[in-house]
Design a protein around this motif. Structure first.
Motif, short mmCIF file in Angstrom:
data_model
loop_
_atom_site.label_atom_id
_atom_site.label_comp_id
_atom_site.label_asym_id
_atom_site.label_seq_id
_atom_site.Cartn_x
_atom_site.Cartn_y
_atom_site.Cartn_z
N LEU A 1 -8.60 3.85 -1.50
CA LEU A 1 -8.24 2.49 -1.91
C LEU A 1 -9.15 1.45 -1.29
O LEU A 1 -8.88 0.25 -1.39
CB LEU A 1 -6.78 2.20 -1.52
CG LEU A 1 -5.71 3.07 -2.17
CD1 LEU A 1 -4.35 2.77 -1.58
CD2 LEU A 1 -5.70 2.88 -3.68
N LEU B 1 -8.04 -2.65 -8.37
CA LEU B 1 -8.64 -1.41 -8.82
C LEU B 1 -9.97 -1.69 -9.51
O LEU B 1 -10.10 -2.63 -10.28
CB LEU B 1 -7.70 -0.68 -9.79
CG LEU B 1 -6.35 -0.26 -9.21
CD1 LEU B 1 -5.49 0.39 -10.28
CD2 LEU B 1 -6.54 0.69 -8.03
N THR C 1 0.84 -1.20 0.00
CA THR C 1 0.00 0.00 0.00
C THR C 1 0.87 1.25 0.00
O THR C 1 0.51 2.27 -0.60
CB THR C 1 -0.92 0.00 1.23
OG1 THR C 1 -1.62 -1.24 1.30
CG2 THR C 1 -1.92 1.13 1.16
N GLY D 1 -6.38 8.72 1.89
CA GLY D 1 -5.83 7.96 0.77
C GLY D 1 -6.17 6.48 0.88
O GLY D 1 -6.49 5.83 -0.12
N VAL E 1 1.69 2.03 -3.53
CA VAL E 1 0.52 2.52 -4.27
C VAL E 1 0.27 3.98 -3.96
O VAL E 1 0.02 4.79 -4.86
CB VAL E 1 -0.74 1.69 -3.92
CG1 VAL E 1 -1.99 2.30 -4.55
CG2 VAL E 1 -0.59 0.25 -4.38
N LEU E 2 0.37 4.37 -2.69
CA LEU E 2 0.15 5.76 -2.32
C LEU E 2 1.22 6.67 -2.90
O LEU E 2 0.93 7.76 -3.42
CB LEU E 2 0.12 5.90 -0.80
CG LEU E 2 -1.07 5.24 -0.08
CD1 LEU E 2 -0.90 5.35 1.44
CD2 LEU E 2 -2.39 5.87 -0.51
N GLN F 1 3.11 6.07 -5.58
CA GLN F 1 2.94 6.13 -7.03
C GLN F 1 1.76 7.01 -7.42
O GLN F 1 1.72 7.57 -8.52
CB GLN F 1 2.75 4.72 -7.59
CG GLN F 1 4.02 3.88 -7.52
CD GLN F 1 3.77 2.41 -7.79
OE1 GLN F 1 2.68 2.02 -8.22
NE2 GLN F 1 4.77 1.58 -7.54
N GLY F 2 0.81 7.17 -6.51
CA GLY F 2 -0.32 8.05 -6.75
C GLY F 2 -0.02 9.51 -6.48
O GLY F 2 -0.90 10.36 -6.62
N GLY F 3 1.21 9.79 -6.04
CA GLY F 3 1.62 11.18 -5.84
C GLY F 3 1.72 11.62 -4.40
O GLY F 3 2.03 12.79 -4.12
#
Length: 206
Positions: free
Chosen positions: A100, A132, A64, A96, A67-68, A70-72
């Motif tokens: 998800l 997703l 996770t 965030g 993922v966070l 990579q999401g900025g």
């Protein structure tokens, strides 16, 4: 409610075992196995369930944390933030996670700094399938549910109601029941929930 631990044992999983889990994720879905299916289940619900199984099998396994990022989202170390900055960052992470479809519970025994540290060092580092678009699914993360002695003590002290505490002693009369205390922090009632309108449709395909 946390489960009573039987006995803790050393984790013998090897890093390569995670690859085995991904590579062999079709093994458990043997076509020769007979699964129980209610005759009353709708075709739409059956198809939705099978779509979820397929998505789980084909999903990439990631942390996770990654993922966070990579999401900025920036996730600095706790010691790089003062208390005000850390509290703001903590709630950014909590929102965030809700995006998800990951929801936290039983956090009131932890300060903002303690919770942020636990998220960064533990919760966010666990690998799992990236699902997703599975907007009806949700991951519920209860921070006192591991079954460890420490978590059981925290649950009984801060979160269990009196009926649960009485039932616990009936089942495990040799346990020492901690005195009930109000948790030192008041955060849980403000946490995002999967049933709240603003989080119900997150991640669903348009």
């Amino acid at each position: 409610m946390p489960k009573k631990p039987i006995k803790s044992k050393e984790n013998t999983d090897k890093p390569e075992d995670k690859d085995d889990l991904q590579g062999d994720n079709h093994d458990w879905r043997d076509d020769s196995l007979a699964f129980f299916e209610s005759e009353e289940i709708s075709e739409g619900l059956h198809n939705q369930f099978m779509d979820y199984i397929t998505a789980f099998e084909e999903a990439e396994w990631v942390t996770t944390f990654d993922v966070l990022v990579q999401g900025g989202m920036e996730l600095p170390r706790p010691d790089e933030l003062d208390d005000k900055q850390l509290s703001a960052k903590l709630w950014e992470v909590i929102r965030g996670l809700a995006m998800l479809r990951m929801f936290l519970y039983s956090t009131n025994h932890l300060s903002d700094r303690e919770l942020y540290e636990k998220l960064c060092d533990d919760v966010l580092q666990e690998e799992g399938p990236l699902l997703l678009g599975c907007g009806d699914s949700a991951c519920h993360i209860d921070l006192v549910s591991s079954g460890s002695e420490e978590d059981n003590e925290l649950y009984l002290r801060y979160y269990a109601d009196e009926e649960t505490r009485r039932d616990w002693l009936k089942d495990w009369p040799d346990d020492i029941m901690p005195a009930h205390e109000q948790p030192p922090f008041d955060r849980d009632r403000h946490l995002p929930s999967r049933d709240q309108a603003q989080w119900c449709h997150v991640g669903k395909p348009s």
